[in-house]
Design a protein around this motif. Sequence first.
Motif, PDB file in Angstrom:
ATOM      1  N   TYR A 140       0.979  -1.602   1.411  1.00 19.57           N
ATOM      2  CA  TYR A 140       1.052  -0.194   1.010  1.00 19.57           C
ATOM      3  C   TYR A 140       2.482   0.250   0.692  1.00 19.57           C
TER       4      TYR A 140
ATOM      5  N   ASP B 166       0.613   5.687   0.476  1.00 19.38           N
ATOM      6  CA  ASP B 166      -0.463   5.179  -0.369  1.00 19.38           C
ATOM      7  C   ASP B 166      -1.787   5.802   0.095  1.00 19.38           C
TER       8      ASP B 166
ATOM      9  N   ASN C 229      -3.806   4.066   2.782  1.00 21.97           N
ATOM     10  CA  ASN C 229      -3.153   3.742   4.063  1.00 21.97           C
ATOM     11  C   ASN C 229      -3.547   4.778   5.120  1.00 21.97           C
TER      12      ASN C 229
END
Lengths: 167, 166
Positions: free
Chosen positions: A35, A130, A133
């Motif tokens: 991420y 992200d 995430n």
Amino acid sequence: MITPTLHTDRLTLRPYRLDDFDAYAVLMTSDRAKYMQAGLDREGAWNWFTADVAHWPLFGFGSLMIDVDAVGETIGAVGLNKGINFPETELGWQLYDGYEGHGYATEAAVALRDWGFATLPLETLVSYIDPANAASIRLAERLGGKRDTSAIPPYPCDLIYRHRRAA
Amino acid sequence: MIPTLHTERLTLRAHVMEDFAPYTAFLATGRTLYMGGPHDDRTAWSWFCSDIAQWHLLGFGSLALTLKNGTFIGQVNVIQPPIFPEPELGWCVFAPYEGLGYITEAATAVRDWAFGPRGLTTMVSYIDPANTRSINVAERLGATLDPYAATPNNDPTGVWRYARAA
């Protein structure tokens, strides 16, 4: 700029040392960094590692390694990041494999966030995350971060969580 | 912790963020042919940070060359990123300032600091064999070609070795 050492209930946040690099490189070249827009090899990990360190003399803030006092182990890092591509100063974190679920990242991020607001002329910090995430999104929310859909992220798909100086 | 060195015409000081733009502009030019260039700003940032961070990680790193009026004209560094078998003495000077002996003056001071106060026991310069200008600098500083030395990533680069003064 002398890089600070910060203490929390369970953790010591301290300057990076050369012997931290191997574990840092393992993390950054692993799937755990998926991420972080990384996809790094060991040489790329060195570039990130040294950029984290060089932030302190260049910007007056940067990243710190996280040690768990009770066991004397280094478990990851927490940082204030700017670099040349971030529109704003970012609060970020990363833990090595096996250390999630204890609240360590939250404890470290609170300490560095509070240090930042106490030390730097900043009213807000952001976390670029992200959308996939989920663990970092939960952490940003536990820190009191609020989604900001109007600010500009460094990567188009990133979510932005904004942290504000306590009133 | 990061020294400031003074020579007859130059001051060698720690880098500041304001050095990054001229450093980036330099790396984007054809003058970096022997450094694998030209390079974009991401590579410039990585090198800039790596060379600065080594002060904190290894106790040596890069210094900015400035004229006595403060003008930033280049860089001399002692660095050892993980792929370097030994500490390296390296340098660059921006185009308007080449040919004036600034590199020799600055690199002499850094070499003497590295072997003296810093206490290094070994130091080399990794130089492309076609880079005659840098080879000339290394040889003016007393370095000699070491055909047996290990090179970064086993690259076919020349290794010029400095001798500590007896």
